[in-house]
Design a protein around this motif. Structure first.
Motif: not given
Length: 550
Positions: A11-12, A321-323, A345-346, A514-517
């Motif tokens: 999960n992101a 930070i990058m994500m 990316v992470g 949240d980005f990932d729900t």
């Protein structure tokens, strides 16, 4: 532990903040382990060797008090942005892109320096206590930390922190007394007194305070507010456990770091010269000299645990930070960010950061100088960041201009590029005195509110002016840090007063989250009963008791 919590589909948001509801046991252990890093152990010992018995006390005590200082500000930050991932993400929601990138950029620099210094510490240890070279040592340490953190990110970091902090604290309780008695016990302080200068033998040493204590007070306040490894744990812990977590970490850090620093004091009394003239070698050198095979293994575990717990935190901070800030906010946009791409990316960030830190570690830079330097850089951000959570009139222009101006003044002062003779030195001393008032005023504001902060700040400026003006510019590290605080505060306040901004803080909740729900938070990390979000009476009452907003 990493294998146990890993999932086929990560999960992101869990990768960045573990669902924002870590329980007390894991959160307190993680905060303690993150703050107790190998570099802080080495730096505390260096301080003891350089300044005598008061050196580790100045290093450990002020660092511990700064952890305590985080929680009142932390409650306000979590109230404004309950599901954020980074402080820079909140600055994007509050101000815009330039403020976000300033804070994110400073954290990238800070975490890379931290990662580098931990690899240096590990490499020095391995090279002294094994047949391997320094280069081989940093390579093995870096690979080990990267491998267990890479797949699950922050969740792996906080769970392994729990085991690492138990190992560290257990080792400290055994090793410090063992070295003390094996090195001669109380008689060491009698026989080795001639090895000390009068300042080193003085418990209230002015050299120790002006060169170590005072710069560290300013630097660690900046770490507390600007450091993403701390902010990440602030956003991850359950909101009602913030105070308990940081109070516990305060005690654990202070006791451990002051104790480790006494190894440097012992080396000073014993007349030990650091191997190769490098004070970073003091701790492993003392261990190799006085400890037998069993205790040496315990010592090795202590240092590896401390450096790994912070190195994995730095990797998790850089990846978040990058994500969130680079990809999630500035490339794809929050609504269009793909969680799978964020995870990629992470993980790529962790690999690249490890490679960069290995490259920089080969230079074996002085750890103490690195810590003070990056802390002072964050000092330029402290007031604009704090004000952005409380004052509706702070604008993006005020934030950006004040930080850039503070850095432009700090750098030539810190590296003594300009002459401090005559009127120039007096003007910079006046700014430094104002900086003293700002640092102490911000501390008071966190615990007691605006009125007490103004009184403390004003009294501090008046009381320190007769002693500081004409004197402070002789101490470049301290002067540079205080000037950074003063310049950023004055400019940010002046521009904000003239603005018509009336920011609605509720917008931050809408702009972060949240980005990932699709995937729930990891239940392994929620070690106590989840908060009932329908009952706000407890949070409201707690805020009235502890929040600086009262």
């Amino acid at each position: 532990m990493s294998i146990a919590i890993s999932r086929k589909k990560e999960n992101a948001d869990g990768y960045m903040t573990a669902g924002n509801k870590i329980g007390f046991g894991i959160s307190a252990a993680s905060m303690t382990a993150t703050w107790i890093w190998a570099s802080s152990m080495y730096a505390s010992a260096t301080s003891g060797y350089t300044y005598g018995i008061s050196g580790p006390i100045h290093y450990g005590l002020w660092g511990a008090l700064m952890i305590l200082l985080i929680y009142p500000f932390g409650r306000r930050i979590r109230k404004v942005a309950p599901r954020a991932h980074t402080m820079a993400e909140v600055m994007h929601a509050r101000h815009g892109r330039s403020s976000q990138l300033m804070l994110a950029g400073s954290n990238v620099l800070g975490s890379l320096i931290s990662l580098t210094s931990n690899f240096i510490a590990g490499g020095a240890l391995v090279s002294m206590l094994s047949p391997f070279s320094f280069g081989q040592g940093i390579l093995v340490i870096a690979a080990g930390v990267l491998l267990y953190t890479l797949w699950s990110g922050f969740r792996a970091s906080v769970l392994t922190d729990f085991a690492q902090v138990l190992a560290m604290l257990g080792a400290v309780v055994v090793i410090i007394p063992a070295v003390f008695f094996l090195a001669g016990g109380p008689s060491m302080f009698v026989d080795g007194a001639q090895n000390l200068t009068p300042q080193q033998g003085d418990f209230f040493s002015s050299d120790a305070f002006l060169n170590q204590g005072a710069p560290y007070i300013a630097a660690v306040l900046a770490y507390a507010i600007g450091n993403q490894t701390i902010a990440q744990r602030l956003f991850a812990v359950r909101e009602d456990l913030i105070k308990k977590t940081f109070v516990t970490a305060t005690i654990g850090y202070g006791a451990t770091i002051i104790g480790i620093g006494m190894l440097g004091v012992m080396a000073l009394y014993l007349g030990i010269e650091p191997l190769g003239g490098d004070p970073n070698n003091l701790i492993p050198q003392i261990a190799a000299t006085f400890l037998g095979p069993v205790l040496l293994c315990l010592f090795f575990i202590m240092i590896i645990g401390s450096l790994a717990s912070t190195a994995d935190s730095d990797l998790a901070a850089l990846s978040s930070i990058m994500m969130a800030d680079v990809y999630g906010q500035n490339i794809a946009g929050k609504k269009n960010a793909n969680p799978k791409t964020m995870l990629l990316v992470g993980r790529i960030t962790m690999i690249v950061a490890t490679g960069a830190a290995l490259f920089f570690a080969s230079g074996q830079m002085n750890i103490l100088d690195l810590l003070v330097f990056v802390g002072a850089l964050w000092g330029a951000l402290v007031f604009p960041v704090i004000a952005s959570f409380y004052w509706k009139k702070v604008t993006n222009l005020a934030f950006s201009v004040s930080v850039l101006a503070a850095l432009l003044v700090f750098i030539p002062v810190r590296f003594e590029w300009i002459s401090m003779a005559g009127i120039t030195g007096i003007l910079f001393d006046i700014l430094a005195v104002i900086g003293i008032g700002i640092v102490l005023g911000l501390m008071a504001f966190g615990f007691f509110g605006k009125r007490v902060a103004l009184i403390v700040g004003g009294v501090s400026i008046v009381a320190s002016a007769p002693f500081g003006i004409g004197f402070l510019h002789d101490y470049a590290v301290l002067s540079g840090s205080l000037i950074a605080y003063a310049v950023s505060t004055i400019i940010c306040t002046a521009i904000s007063f003239r603005s018509s901004m009336n920011f609605d803080f509720d917008l931050i909740k809408q702009r972060t989250g949240d980005f990932d729900t699709e995937d729930p938070a990891d239940a392994l990390l929620d070690t106590v009963t989840p908060v009932d979000t329908t009952d706000t009476a407890t949070d409201s009452d707690d805020e009235s008791a502890d929040s600086p907003r009262r």
